[in-house]
Design an enzyme around this catalytic site. Structure first.
Site, short mmCIF file in Angstrom:
data_model
loop_
_atom_site.label_atom_id
_atom_site.label_comp_id
_atom_site.label_asym_id
_atom_site.label_seq_id
_atom_site.Cartn_x
_atom_site.Cartn_y
_atom_site.Cartn_z
CG LEU A 80 -1.99 -1.05 1.34
CD1 LEU A 80 -2.72 -0.94 2.68
CD2 LEU A 80 -2.99 -0.94 0.20
CG ASP A 81 1.01 3.96 -3.28
OD1 ASP A 81 1.93 3.13 -3.43
OD2 ASP A 81 0.31 4.40 -4.21
N PRO A 82 2.15 5.02 0.92
CG PRO A 82 4.24 6.05 1.16
CD PRO A 82 3.36 5.36 0.14
CE LYS A 83 0.44 12.11 -0.06
NZ LYS A 83 0.14 13.15 -1.09
CB VAL A 84 -3.15 3.61 0.52
CG1 VAL A 84 -4.32 2.64 0.51
CG2 VAL A 84 -3.06 4.35 -0.82
#
Length: 336
Positions: A80-84
Site C-alpha cells: 500500500l502506498d504511504p497515503k493509503v
C-alpha cells in the site's frame, strides 16, 4: 463531507464440506489444530493483519511488526502506498512462504474520487458499468514496475455516495490493479477528468477489515504475554497461516503421507483421505493434514472425479512445502 472509515463486512464462511475418499483417523500424538498451536509456534507460523495508518510505507509497517515480536523475518503481501490506509497482512517467520498465495483472490477498496467537473449519478453509473470486466491499464509514472500495458479484471464497481464533485465508491478488483489510474481513466471516460483523493483497502485475499488490528494492539498483546503470561490477546491478533489460505481448494492427506511430502515427495492418490469438490487439472491446491495444518501447495494433475476413481498415480505436483520436516513421523521407505 465524505470520510473513509471502517466498514462492516460479512463474515467469510471457511467451513468447506469435503469429499471423503478413504475413512481414516489422525494420531493426536503429533501435529495439532492450527488454532491450538503453542503460542511460540503460532508466532512462527502466524499472520498479523495490520490496519495500516496513513503515513508509513508498507515496508516500515512490516519492520515494526518484526521488531515488536522480536522476529528474524516478516513480510507483507500487497504493498500500500504511504497515503493509503487499511488491510495489510504481514506474515511472520515461516508463514512468509505463503505470501504468493495471497495474490490469487481479488482485493477490495473504498475510494474517494474527486471529479474536476461535476457529472450526474446516471453518467457515473454508466461509466462504472463500462469499466466492469477486463480493462487495459498502464501503471502510473511512480509505479515500481515497468509501465507496459496490462490487462486487469474489475469484478465490481459500486457507487456508495456522491457529494458534489466527490464520489465515494467500492471496487473489487484483480491483484495488481492501480486504483489511482482507474480514477484517472474513469474521469477521462466521463469527460470531466478526475483524481484519487483517498483510498482504503477493506479486503486483501482472505483477510478482511474485521481482522485488522492497530500496531499498538499488537504491542500491548505482546507485552501482556511476555510480562504477565497472558496469551489471550496475542492469540486474537495473530492468525495461523492457514487462515490466509482458505480460498484454495484442498487435498487432505493421511498422516503416513505428511513427512514424505515435507521431504519433497508429490501427493499420490493412495495418500489422500479427503478433497474439495470441483478441483480442476492445473489448479493450485492446498495440501492439508487431517487436523487442518498446511503441508504444501501444488498443481493438481487430476480433477476431483479422477482422484476419487484412481487407485494409483500422482494427484498433486508439490511446488512449495510449508511444514517442517519431522513434524509427523517418517512412515515411508527409501528406494534402494
Amino acid at each position: 463531507m465524505i470520510l473513509l472509515e471502517k466498514t462492516q463486512e460479512k463474515k467469510i464462511n471457511d467451513k468447506e464440506e469435503l469429499i471423503v475418499k478413504e475413512e481414516v483417523e489422525t494420531n493426536w500424538d503429533y501435529g495439532c489444530n492450527p488454532y491450538e498451536r503453542k503460542i511460540e509456534d503460532l508466532i512462527k507460523y502466524g499472520v498479523v493483519v495490520v490496519d495500516k495508518p496513513r503515513g508509513p510505507t508498507s515496508h516500515e509497517v512490516s519492520t515494526w511488526v518484526k521488531k515488536i515480536l522480536n522476529l528474524d523475518k516478516a513480510g507483507h503481501g500487497g504493498t500500500l502506498d504511504p497515503k493509503v490506509t487499511g488491510v495489510l497482512p504481514v506474515a511472520l517467520e515461516r508463514a512468509t512462504k505463503t505470501i504468493p498465495m495471497w495474490h490469487i483472490p481479488p482485493k477490495e477498496y473504498v475510494c474517494l474520487m474527486h471529479l474536476h467537473r461535476d457529472a450526474s449519478e446516471e453518467d457515473i453509473l454508466r461509466v462504472f458499468k463500462e469499466f466492469t470486466g477486463r480493462i487495459y491499464q498502464r501503471p502510473p509514472l511512480k509505479a515500481a514496475v515497468k509501465r507496459r500495458l496490462r490487462i486487469r479484471k474489475i469484478h465490481e464497481l459500486e457507487l456508495l455516495d456522491k457529494d458534489g464533485k466527490d464520489v465515494l465508491f467500492r471496487v473489487k478488483c484483480q491483484s495488481g490493479t492501480y486504483i489511482r489510474k482507474l480514477c484517472e481513466d474513469i474521469g477521462e471516460a466521463l469527460g470531466t477528468s478526475a483524481h484519487m483523493q483517498e483510498l482504503r483497502r477493506t479486503k486483501s485475499g482472505c483477510f478482511e477489515e474485521k481482522d485488522a488490528v492497530y500496531l499498538q494492539d499488537l504491542l500491548d498483546a505482546y507485552v501482556f504475554w511476555k510480562e504477565d503470561g497472558d496469551e489471550e490477546e496475542l492469540r486474537r491478533v495473530i492468525k495461523p497461516m492457514e487462515y490466509g489460505l482458505r480460498h484454495l481448494k484442498k487435498v487432505v492427506v493421511k498422516d503416513s503421507a505428511v513427512d514424505a511430502i515435507c521431504h519433497g515427495a508429490d501427493v499420490y492418490v493412495r495418500g489422500i483421505a479427503k478433497l474439495s469438490k470441483g478441483i480442476g487439472k492445473g489448479e493450485t491446491v492446498l495440501v492439508e493434514t487431517l487436523k487442518g495444518e498446511a503441508v504444501a501447495v501444488g498443481k493438481a494433475l487430476m480433477n476431483t472425479k479422477e482422484i476419487l476413481n484412481a487407485d494409483k498415480g500422482v494427484a498433486v505436483d508439490v511446488e512449495r512445502v510449508y511444514m517442517d520436516r519431522g513434524t509427523y513421523p517418517r512412515m515411508w521407505k527409501r528406494k534402494k
